[in-house]
Motif scaffolding. Structure first.
Motif, PDB file in Angstrom:
ATOM      1  N   GLN A 120       0.836  -1.188   0.000  1.00 34.29           N
ATOM      2  CA  GLN A 120       0.000   0.000   0.000  1.00 34.29           C
ATOM      3  C   GLN A 120       0.876   1.245   0.000  1.00 34.29           C
ATOM      4  N   CYS A 121       0.232   2.414  -0.177  1.00 30.83           N
ATOM      5  CA  CYS A 121       0.957   3.668  -0.091  1.00 30.83           C
ATOM      6  C   CYS A 121       1.596   3.820   1.293  1.00 30.83           C
ATOM      7  N   ILE A 122       2.786   4.402   1.339  1.00 36.20           N
ATOM      8  CA  ILE A 122       3.436   4.695   2.612  1.00 36.20           C
ATOM      9  C   ILE A 122       2.732   5.892   3.232  1.00 36.20           C
ATOM     10  N   ARG A 123       2.162   5.687   4.397  1.00 39.07           N
ATOM     11  CA  ARG A 123       1.390   6.719   5.075  1.00 39.07           C
ATOM     12  C   ARG A 123       2.307   7.520   5.988  1.00 39.07           C
ATOM     13  N   VAL A 124       2.314   8.837   5.814  1.00 39.80           N
ATOM     14  CA  VAL A 124       3.312   9.695   6.455  1.00 39.80           C
ATOM     15  C   VAL A 124       2.658  10.697   7.407  1.00 39.80           C
ATOM     16  N   LEU A 125       3.268  10.862   8.571  1.00 32.14           N
ATOM     17  CA  LEU A 125       2.910  11.922   9.516  1.00 32.14           C
ATOM     18  C   LEU A 125       4.028  12.949   9.511  1.00 32.14           C
ATOM     19  N   ILE A 126       3.675  14.234   9.409  1.00 32.78           N
ATOM     20  CA  ILE A 126       4.646  15.324   9.443  1.00 32.78           C
ATOM     21  C   ILE A 126       4.482  16.083  10.748  1.00 32.78           C
ATOM     22  N   ALA A 127       5.563  16.187  11.536  1.00 34.35           N
ATOM     23  CA  ALA A 127       5.509  16.910  12.799  1.00 34.35           C
ATOM     24  C   ALA A 127       6.570  18.004  12.809  1.00 34.35           C
ATOM     25  N   ASP A 128       6.107  19.244  12.775  1.00 31.56           N
ATOM     26  CA  ASP A 128       7.013  20.404  12.790  1.00 31.56           C
ATOM     27  C   ASP A 128       6.211  21.605  13.276  1.00 31.56           C
ATOM     28  N   GLN A 134       3.051  14.887  -1.510  1.00 33.15           N
ATOM     29  CA  GLN A 134       1.749  14.430  -2.011  1.00 33.15           C
ATOM     30  C   GLN A 134       1.779  13.960  -3.467  1.00 33.15           C
ATOM     31  N   PRO A 135       2.508  14.634  -4.372  1.00 39.02           N
ATOM     32  CA  PRO A 135       2.492  14.163  -5.762  1.00 39.02           C
ATOM     33  C   PRO A 135       3.298  12.884  -6.011  1.00 39.02           C
ATOM     34  N   VAL A 136       4.086  12.450  -5.019  1.00 38.16           N
ATOM     35  CA  VAL A 136       4.969  11.298  -5.220  1.00 38.16           C
ATOM     36  C   VAL A 136       4.159  10.011  -5.138  1.00 38.16           C
ATOM     37  N   SER A 137       4.247   9.215  -6.180  1.00 39.26           N
ATOM     38  CA  SER A 137       3.536   7.937  -6.199  1.00 39.26           C
ATOM     39  C   SER A 137       4.056   7.026  -5.093  1.00 39.26           C
ATOM     40  N   GLY A 138       3.142   6.469  -4.319  1.00 44.40           N
ATOM     41  CA  GLY A 138       3.523   5.566  -3.242  1.00 44.40           C
ATOM     42  C   GLY A 138       3.615   6.228  -1.891  1.00 44.40           C
ATOM     43  N   LEU A 139       3.404   7.556  -1.832  1.00 42.28           N
ATOM     44  CA  LEU A 139       3.433   8.281  -0.565  1.00 42.28           C
ATOM     45  C   LEU A 139       2.103   8.981  -0.330  1.00 42.28           C
ATOM     46  N   LYS A 140       1.680   9.047   0.929  1.00 42.46           N
ATOM     47  CA  LYS A 140       0.446   9.750   1.266  1.00 42.46           C
ATOM     48  C   LYS A 140       0.583  10.381   2.650  1.00 42.46           C
ATOM     49  N   VAL A 141       0.468  11.697   2.724  1.00 40.19           N
ATOM     50  CA  VAL A 141       0.496  12.389   4.014  1.00 40.19           C
ATOM     51  C   VAL A 141      -0.876  12.243   4.664  1.00 40.19           C
ATOM     52  N   VAL A 142      -0.908  11.585   5.827  1.00 41.02           N
ATOM     53  CA  VAL A 142      -2.196  11.290   6.474  1.00 41.02           C
ATOM     54  C   VAL A 142      -2.462  12.165   7.694  1.00 41.02           C
ATOM     55  N   ARG A 192      18.261  17.445   0.069  1.00 42.34           N
ATOM     56  CA  ARG A 192      17.580  17.518  -1.225  1.00 42.34           C
ATOM     57  C   ARG A 192      16.263  16.751  -1.168  1.00 42.34           C
ATOM     58  N   ARG A 193      15.361  17.160  -2.032  1.00 37.71           N
ATOM     59  CA  ARG A 193      14.049  16.511  -2.128  1.00 37.71           C
ATOM     60  C   ARG A 193      14.205  15.011  -2.339  1.00 37.71           C
ATOM     61  N   ASP A 194      15.096  14.619  -3.252  1.00 38.59           N
ATOM     62  CA  ASP A 194      15.274  13.197  -3.556  1.00 38.59           C
ATOM     63  C   ASP A 194      15.759  12.416  -2.340  1.00 38.59           C
ATOM     64  N   ASP A 195      16.587  13.051  -1.503  1.00 40.11           N
ATOM     65  CA  ASP A 195      17.085  12.365  -0.312  1.00 40.11           C
ATOM     66  C   ASP A 195      15.966  12.127   0.699  1.00 40.11           C
ATOM     67  N   ILE A 196      15.087  13.108   0.849  1.00 39.19           N
ATOM     68  CA  ILE A 196      13.969  12.944   1.782  1.00 39.19           C
ATOM     69  C   ILE A 196      13.035  11.839   1.306  1.00 39.19           C
ATOM     70  N   ILE A 197      12.757  11.830   0.025  1.00 37.42           N
ATOM     71  CA  ILE A 197      11.877  10.797  -0.535  1.00 37.42           C
ATOM     72  C   ILE A 197      12.518   9.418  -0.409  1.00 37.42           C
TER      73      ILE A 197
END
Length: 210
Positions: A6-14, A28-36, A113-118
């Motif tokens: 399934q999509c990797i469900r992500v929590l952002i805490a900041d 959000q636009p990255v396939s396989g990721l979903k900020v929940v 970089r964005r790619d490193d975070i992803i």
């Protein structure tokens, strides 16, 4: 994708809204990721994690109410499958070691970089560890060096606050000679020239905060 496919469900805490908005817009636009879920402080992060049980939590170290290290330690004690990525402005091998020791799976700087975070999100979701390249270099540079003890860190904090040896001894309930010995050990471990130099090194490596 998560191990279940399934999509990797992500929590952002900041605690900075712009940082949360930027991360959400990036992921959000990255396939396989979903900020929940999102959280603005440590208490909210714990509550949102327990409510949504994300696959990965991105956690800032400096947050109101409960700091990121305590949040990560709490989550990893409660859930054996909790996976957390530190995303912070603060480098330092000692700080990285503390984060990994309490259960963090990754340590990234906000300059990453964005790619490193992803990539970190996908690696951590699969149970792997991921370090920012600059962070990994910093850790490698100090690998094998002797760490400061908790007592030595306490002395350094008081030195940074401008306290003299006698006052430090009184506050820590030890003799002034004991404080002098600890300072001597601190200077040797940090390869510092004097007290001020030791504080500068300790801050840069993350033994104490600014």
């Amino acid at each position: 994708m998560s191990p279940s496919g399934q999509c990797i469900r992500v929590l952002i805490a900041d605690d900075h809204p712009l940082m949360r908005d930027g991360l959400r817009s990036m992921l959000q636009p990255v396939s396989g990721l979903k900020v929940v879920a999102e959280a603005a402080d440590g208490v909210e992060c714990l509550a949102k994690f327990r409510e949504h049980r994300p696959d990965v939590a991105i956690v800032d170290l400096q947050m109101p109410k409960i700091d990121g290290l305590r949040v990560i330690g709490t989550l990893c004690n409660e859930y054996v499958d909790a996976r957390c990525i530190v995303l912070t402005s603060f480098a330092g091998d000692a700080r990285v070691s503390r984060a990994l020791n309490v259960g963090a799976s990754s340590y990234l700087l906000k300059t990453a970089r964005r790619d490193d975070i992803i990539r970190a999100l996908f690696d951590v979701a699969r149970g792997r560890r991921y370090l920012d390249s600059d962070v990994a270099q910093d850790v490698a540079t100090h690998r094998g060096t002797e760490l400061l003890s908790a007592r030595e860190v306490s002395v350094l904090r008081l030195i940074a606050a401008g306290k003299r040896n006698r006052v430090i001894g009184e506050e820590l309930n030890v003799s002034e000679d004991t404080i002098k010995t600890r300072i001597k050990n601190i200077l040797a471990k940090l390869e510092a020239d004097d007290r001020t130099h030791a504080v500068t090194i300790a801050v840069s490596r993350g033994f104490i905060d600014q």
